[in-house]
Design a protein around this motif. Structure first.
Motif, PDB file in Angstrom:
ATOM      1  N   GLU A  58       0.851  -1.197   0.000  1.00  0.00           N
ATOM      2  CA  GLU A  58       0.000   0.000   0.000  1.00  0.00           C
ATOM      3  C   GLU A  58       0.878   1.235   0.000  1.00  0.00           C
ATOM      4  O   GLU A  58       1.835   1.327   0.766  1.00  0.00           O
ATOM      5  N   PRO A  60       1.179   5.709  -0.072  1.00  0.00           N
ATOM      6  CA  PRO A  60       0.592   6.831   0.676  1.00  0.00           C
ATOM      7  C   PRO A  60      -0.719   7.283   0.052  1.00  0.00           C
ATOM      8  O   PRO A  60      -0.965   7.080  -1.134  1.00  0.00           O
ATOM      9  N   ASP A  61      -1.571   7.880   0.878  1.00  0.00           N
ATOM     10  CA  ASP A  61      -2.892   8.324   0.428  1.00  0.00           C
ATOM     11  C   ASP A  61      -2.767   9.678  -0.267  1.00  0.00           C
ATOM     12  O   ASP A  61      -2.869  10.730   0.356  1.00  0.00           O
ATOM     13  N   ASN A  62      -2.564   9.620  -1.582  1.00  0.00           N
ATOM     14  CA  ASN A  62      -2.400  10.841  -2.371  1.00  0.00           C
ATOM     15  C   ASN A  62      -3.526  11.042  -3.375  1.00  0.00           C
ATOM     16  O   ASN A  62      -3.368  11.793  -4.338  1.00  0.00           O
ATOM     17  N   ALA A  65      -8.413   5.719  -4.803  1.00  0.00           N
ATOM     18  CA  ALA A  65      -7.844   4.388  -4.640  1.00  0.00           C
ATOM     19  C   ALA A  65      -7.660   3.685  -5.985  1.00  0.00           C
ATOM     20  O   ALA A  65      -8.551   3.712  -6.841  1.00  0.00           O
ATOM     21  N   ALA A  87       1.847   6.649  -7.377  1.00  0.00           N
ATOM     22  CA  ALA A  87       1.578   7.093  -6.013  1.00  0.00           C
ATOM     23  C   ALA A  87       1.520   8.608  -5.877  1.00  0.00           C
ATOM     24  O   ALA A  87       1.014   9.115  -4.873  1.00  0.00           O
ATOM     25  N   HIS A  91      -3.959   6.648  -4.305  1.00  0.00           N
ATOM     26  CA  HIS A  91      -3.700   5.779  -3.155  1.00  0.00           C
ATOM     27  C   HIS A  91      -3.648   4.358  -3.701  1.00  0.00           C
ATOM     28  O   HIS A  91      -4.681   3.742  -3.947  1.00  0.00           O
ATOM     29  N   TYR A  93      -2.821   0.357  -4.169  1.00  0.00           N
ATOM     30  CA  TYR A  93      -2.699  -0.956  -3.559  1.00  0.00           C
ATOM     31  C   TYR A  93      -2.343  -1.952  -4.669  1.00  0.00           C
ATOM     32  O   TYR A  93      -2.830  -1.837  -5.798  1.00  0.00           O
ATOM     33  N   ILE A 127      -9.605  -1.798   1.571  1.00  0.00           N
ATOM     34  CA  ILE A 127      -9.563  -0.464   0.953  1.00  0.00           C
ATOM     35  C   ILE A 127     -10.724   0.402   1.444  1.00  0.00           C
ATOM     36  O   ILE A 127     -10.551   1.565   1.791  1.00  0.00           O
TER      37      ILE A 127
END
Length: 349
Positions: A58, A60-62, A65, A87, A91, A93, A127
């Motif tokens: 996973e 970073p939350d940028n 999804a 990324a 985000h 995965y 997720i």
């Protein structure tokens, strides 16, 4: 004296060039993975409602999804070259399918229906929001299953050179994957003299014959390497990254997964045309290079007719023709990442 110096310089330069070539071929994977780690990706495991443990990474939350589904015989790490760029706006995965990488081995559940349900459960349980879903090769077949079965979990799709229709039972024996991986895996499971599938694969795959007289030397070196490094991926210094990547994950691969393609259990009850007609989300169908050999084998995932037929059956699909081999995301990682921005725009009101 001058001639001697000139010869010495040529030898040194030649040796340096060969050394650099070998260094690149044997270290590309570790360097790619280091960039993934530097971009903030971390590995973890999830136990799904089915009891299957999936390994995944996973980022970073940028942003929105994204979920990546690798092809048969690969692992999430096969996306290493494109993950850092992806990324920056998403985000991200990426999972190891069951039977691959560090995920559980689940013989008897290697079929598109069980694998697809695992992906649906992963989206819901891990997720927690709808995703832009991408599947490479057979991962693309799973992505289509998921989009049709759980449309509320999928915002859009990037199908990366999936074998639509060429893996139907009547055509599977003429598909390159059949002679390259499914048939060797089936034969491996019928014998007990060799217990290392990576060594078996390098000798019996569909492309090794292209090396002609060099075949036996490659096989011999590969077997020796595996004996000396049984816990490491097979890495051959004299072959380029594109070739090394084709067997880089075989030491972690369950050949029973490929055997399910040989027996046709993997796609049993999977109506590809009917499934694609249920894919309503904005989609990009990546179609890479292909050819039919003199023996009638489809080298590649789809013919032009297959790609057109698949895209026509989806409600909102465009074909992205790319001049690469089957591993588009590996050969042109920036171009692959750009497709997700296209899909995101098409899914944003």
């Amino acid at each position: 004296m001058t001639v001697a110096i000139t010869v010495a310089v040529i030898v040194v330069v030649g040796s340096a060039g060969l050394g650099g070539y070998a260094w690149n071929n044997t270290t590309y994977a570790s360097r790619d993975l280091q960039r993934v780690q530097d971009a903030g990706f971390r590995e973890a495991q999830a136990v799904l409602p089915s009891g299957t443990e999936l390994n995944f990474t996973e980022g970073p939350d940028n942003g929105p999804a994204v979920l990546l589904l690798h092809g048969q015989g690969a692992a999430w790490a096969s996306y290493a070259r494109t993950l850092p760029e992806l990324a920056t706006g998403f985000h991200v995965y990426a999972i190891d399918f069951a039977g691959h990488g560090d995920s559980a081995r689940t013989p008897g559940r290697y079929d598109v229906h069980h694998l697809g349900q695992d992906v649906v459960d992963f989206i819901r349980e891990v997720i927690g929001e709808p995703v832009i879903l991408s599947g490479h090769s057979s991962g693309g077949l799973v992505a289509a299953w998921v989009a049709a079965a759980a449309p509320e979990q999928v915002r859009g799709l990037v199908f990366e050179d999936p074998p639509f229709f060429s893996t139907d039972p009547d055509r599977m024996p003429q598909q390159f994957n059949y002679v390259d991986l499914a048939e060797p895996a089936h034969e491996y499971l019928q014998q007990d003299a060799v217990d290392d599938f990576a060594s078996w694969y390098i000798e019996h795959n569909g492309w090794i014959g292209y090396f002609g007289g060099g075949r036996d030397g490659i096989v011999s070196y590969a077997k020796s390497y595996r004996q000396k490094h049984p816990d490491q991926p097979l890495s051959l210094w004299f072959l380029p990254p594109n070739t090394n990547e084709s067997f880089a994950y075989m030491h972690e691969f369950d050949p029973a997964f490929a055997d399910a393609f040989y027996t046709l259990a993997w796609q049993e009850g999977f109506d590809q045309a009917a499934t694609l007609e249920k894919v309503l989300q904005p989609s990009i169908l990546v179609h890479a290079n292909w050819r039919i050999t003199d023996a009638g084998i489809l080298e590649g995932a789809m013919t032009d007719d297959d790609a057109a037929r698949a895209c026509d059956r989806m409600a909102d699909c465009v074909i992205e023709r790319v001049d690469t081999g089957h591993g588009f995301h590996f050969e042109k990682p920036a171009d692959f990442a750009a497709l997700f921005h296209q899909i995101h725009k098409r899914t944003t009101p």
